[in-house]
Write an enzyme that holds these catalytic residues in place. Structure first.
Site, PDB file in Angstrom:
ATOM      1  N   LYS A 212       0.846  -1.188   0.000  1.00 24.73           N
ATOM      2  CA  LYS A 212       0.000   0.000   0.000  1.00 24.73           C
ATOM      3  C   LYS A 212       0.886   1.243   0.000  1.00 24.73           C
ATOM      4  CE  LYS A 212      -2.028   2.720   2.978  1.00 24.73           C
ATOM      5  NZ  LYS A 212      -2.198   3.932   2.128  1.00 24.73           N
ATOM      6  N   GLY A 265       7.454   5.862   7.312  1.00 26.06           N
ATOM      7  CA  GLY A 265       6.409   6.866   7.493  1.00 26.06           C
ATOM      8  C   GLY A 265       6.579   7.575   8.815  1.00 26.06           C
ATOM      9  N   SER A 266       5.482   8.036   9.384  1.00 29.99           N
ATOM     10  CA  SER A 266       5.547   8.849  10.589  1.00 29.99           C
ATOM     11  C   SER A 266       5.698   7.989  11.833  1.00 29.99           C
ATOM     12  CB  SER A 266       4.301   9.725  10.717  1.00 29.99           C
ATOM     13  OG  SER A 266       3.193   8.966  11.159  1.00 29.99           O
ATOM     14  N   THR A 267       6.303   8.575  12.858  1.00 29.76           N
ATOM     15  CA  THR A 267       6.471   7.888  14.130  1.00 29.76           C
ATOM     16  C   THR A 267       5.122   7.564  14.757  1.00 29.76           C
ATOM     17  OG1 THR A 267       8.600   8.951  14.535  1.00 29.76           O
ATOM     18  CG2 THR A 267       7.429   8.116  16.456  1.00 29.76           C
ATOM     19  N   VAL A 269       2.201   7.006  13.355  1.00 28.61           N
ATOM     20  CA  VAL A 269       1.553   5.879  12.672  1.00 28.61           C
ATOM     21  C   VAL A 269       2.245   4.567  13.037  1.00 28.61           C
ATOM     22  CG1 VAL A 269       1.102   4.828  10.417  1.00 28.61           C
ATOM     23  CG2 VAL A 269       0.660   7.264  10.775  1.00 28.61           C
ATOM     24  N   GLU A 293      11.133   2.593   9.541  1.00 27.75           N
ATOM     25  CA  GLU A 293      11.948   3.819   9.597  1.00 27.75           C
ATOM     26  C   GLU A 293      10.973   4.973   9.613  1.00 27.75           C
ATOM     27  OE1 GLU A 293      13.252   7.239   8.489  1.00 27.75           O
ATOM     28  OE2 GLU A 293      13.415   6.215   6.550  1.00 27.75           O
ATOM     29  N   CYS A 327      13.745  12.049   5.154  1.00 24.77           N
ATOM     30  CA  CYS A 327      13.844  11.656   6.561  1.00 24.77           C
ATOM     31  C   CYS A 327      15.173  12.105   7.158  1.00 24.77           C
ATOM     32  CB  CYS A 327      13.722  10.139   6.694  1.00 24.77           C
ATOM     33  SG  CYS A 327      12.210   9.452   6.006  1.00 24.77           S
ATOM     34  N   GLU A 425       9.429  17.720  14.211  1.00 24.01           N
ATOM     35  CA  GLU A 425       9.685  17.412  12.811  1.00 24.01           C
ATOM     36  C   GLU A 425       8.684  18.160  11.929  1.00 24.01           C
ATOM     37  OE1 GLU A 425      10.617  13.485  10.111  1.00 24.01           O
ATOM     38  OE2 GLU A 425       8.894  13.408  11.456  1.00 24.01           O
TER      39      GLU A 425
END
Length: 555
Positions: A212, A265-267, A269, A293, A327, A425
């Protein structure tokens, strides 16, 4: 059946093309851009051997020109997630049993296709869909992905070659099985190479995948799927779906055969995913592999002995290439007061020279940020800094979304070391600078380590070797990729394995053998050629009476 021990081709990093005026690669890329812009494409999901279209289509617009329509993609629902899982599991046995050299050949072919006929098309799709300039697309969509394919094949061979010692009369063997189930690849918008590698790496090791992508990356994901199919990836091995994240997660993380997730993706999530997996752990056939990551608040710290121009160039490139949407992008900088004015002067000179605009103008260094939501978040942070007594916007700071989501490269000067933009961030072309007293280097290093929960990348600049040694030791856990006298971006596959710890992820190092090992489950096989036929061990034997040294004299 072949009985050879195969050696894969030597992996080398793909050379980066220059795209200089008059070069053949520039002309080819410009033609690919024109071809893609001249059509509106219809993008299906790919599930098993089917191209799946639905009643719900969503438009795709370039971030730098949101009035232009590139095409539509077909959004799926929970039923399509289930269908993709079933297609993956149906393909699993044949794919897992395919000899490893056949899997290797598929991805080596993908590398050659991308180095040749797919290069301009994938670069152009990345430029248009994700607003990358030609150079950023080249190092990402072409070179890094080619490197992933080639080096991963080499790493796979190295893993399979690892074998245990054998005692006399015994043969010990080790095999590396694919995971028992399917892998979920949840991929980001910012790197086409990462979006491809997250499903491709587990697939190379014999796993089947439900992939996805982030919606803003679907335009280039469609090209990647064409590449996989032409290279020979069988139907059902990589299934590409476009489904809202929570909808997909509700199905995937409750499925008995969920075997692992490969995530960037995001921390927030990722933490939610980890929590959900933990809550559902009793449902799974095996303990899922969790590889992620999740971003960073990456730093540059300059010592009083640093070269000012080198620091300034690292800030300009490290913070503003691809609009800071890496990132690894530099987003907080610590400058000593003896060099700060000189360094910031050079940065301001760079920004006065930098052009921002459409990706088709190859003289533009900066393009648009990815979405309106990102634009609004960055605009808010810039406005807040303008109004704060604790910060000052000293360069850039303008933004406009009339045609595209353009945010000017911006430098914020923080008057306190833990001002919001030194900690949070932002993921955009905004860097925050804090100036420290030059004799407070070690104290500043401690501040660098404690300011952010992230630990992805960081850089120290110094000519004083003692200062470099101090920073390297004190920042041991502050960055998974640490740079000395270089910007904190640009990790190369096979040279700087990439990943960080703390809130930046599991540090499983994409672009190395370490990552591929996460997608296999080893089995040890012991064969004994002359097995024992008596259960008794020597220590159980009785001592003969005549050997006993008994006192014959009695009591």
């Amino acid at each position: 059946m072949s009985n050879a021990f195969f050696r894969v081709p030597v992996a080398t990093n793909e050379p980066v093309k220059g795209y200089a005026p008059g070069s053949p690669e520039r002309a080819e890329l410009q033609q690919a851009l024109a071809d893609l812009k001249s059509q509106q494409i219809d993008i299906p999901m790919y599930i098993g051997d089917q191209q799946v279209r639905t009643a719900r289509t969503l438009p795709i617009h370039p971030p730098h020109d949101h009035q232009h329509l590139l095409g539509y993609f077909h959004e799926g629902d929970a039923a399509h997630v289930t269908q993709a899982i079933e297609a993956a599991l149906a393909a699993r046995t044949a794919w897992a049993n395919l000899p490893w050299q056949e899997r290797a050949a598929i991805f080596l072919k993908a590398a050659e296709l991308l180095a040749g006929p797919y290069r301009a098309r994938l670069n152009a799709a990345t430029m248009l869909g994700q607003s990358k300039n030609a150079f950023q697309a080249e190092i990402d969509a072409a070179c890094e992905l080619i490197d992933f394919f080639r080096f991963n094949v080499r790493f796979m061979q190295e893993i399979y070659q690892q074998q245990p010692e054998s005692a006399p009369g015994v043969w010990n063997r080790l095999e590396h099985r694919p995971l028992e189930g399917f892998v979920f690849a949840l991929t980001p918008f910012n790197f086409t190479s990462i979006a491809a590698n997250l499903p491709a790496a587990p697939a190379l090791m014999g796993n089947v995948v439900v992939w996805k992508p982030a919606y803003p990356q679907i335009y280039s994901a469609h090209v990647l799927m064409d590449l996989f199919r032409e290279a020979g990836v069988p139907d059902g091995v990589i299934n590409l779906i476009y489904v809202d994240g929570p909808v997909a997660g509700e199905v995937i993380f409750r499925h008995r055969d969920f075997a692992g997730i490969h995530f960037t993706g995001s921390t927030k999530v990722f933490q939610t995913i980890w929590q959900t997996i933990g809550q559902n752990i009793h449902l799974y056939k095996s303990y899922p592999r969790i590889v992620g990551e999740t971003g960073g608040k990456d730093f540059i710290v300059a010592h009083a002995s640093a070269h000012a121009k080198a620091v300034a160039t690292a800030i300009t490139r490290g913070a503003f290439e691809y609009q800071g949407q890496k990132c690894s992008a530099a987003s907080r900088v610590y400058l000593p007061d003896n060099l700060a004015d000189e360094i910031l002067g050079y940065v301001k000179q760079d920004l006065a020279d930098i052009k921002m605009g459409d990706v088709e103008d190859f003289t533009n260094f900066v393009n648009a940020v990815i979405t309106e939501a990102s634009f609004d978040r960055l605009a808010y942070a810039i406005d807040d800094a303008r109004q704060s007594a604790d910060a000052e916007v000293i360069a850039g700071g303008h933004y406009d979304k009339i045609k595209g989501y353009f945010v000017e490269p911006t430098v914020i000067l923080a008057k306190i070391p833990k001002y919001a933009t030194m900690c949070d961030e932002l993921f955009g072309p905004v860097v925050t600078v804090y100036i420290y007293e030059a004799d407070q280097f070690e104290q500043t290093i401690a501040l660098v380590d404690s300011t952010s929960p992230y630990a992805l990348t960081g850089a120290v600049f110094a000519q004083d070797r003692y200062a470099i040694d101090i920073a390297t030791k004190l920042l041991t856990n502050s960055a998974g990729n640490f740079y000395i006298n270089d910007k904190p971006t640009g990790a190369v596959v096979g040279q700087q394995p990439f990943g960080g710890a703390r809130a930046s992820g599991t540090n499983d190092k994409a672009g190395s053998l370490l990552n591929l090992q996460r997608w296999v489950s080893p089995r040890t096989i012991k064969e004994t050629f002359n097995p024992p036929t008596d259960y008794r061990y020597p220590f159980l034997s009785a001592i003969p009476k005549e050997d006993l040294n008994l006192d014959k004299g009695g009591f």
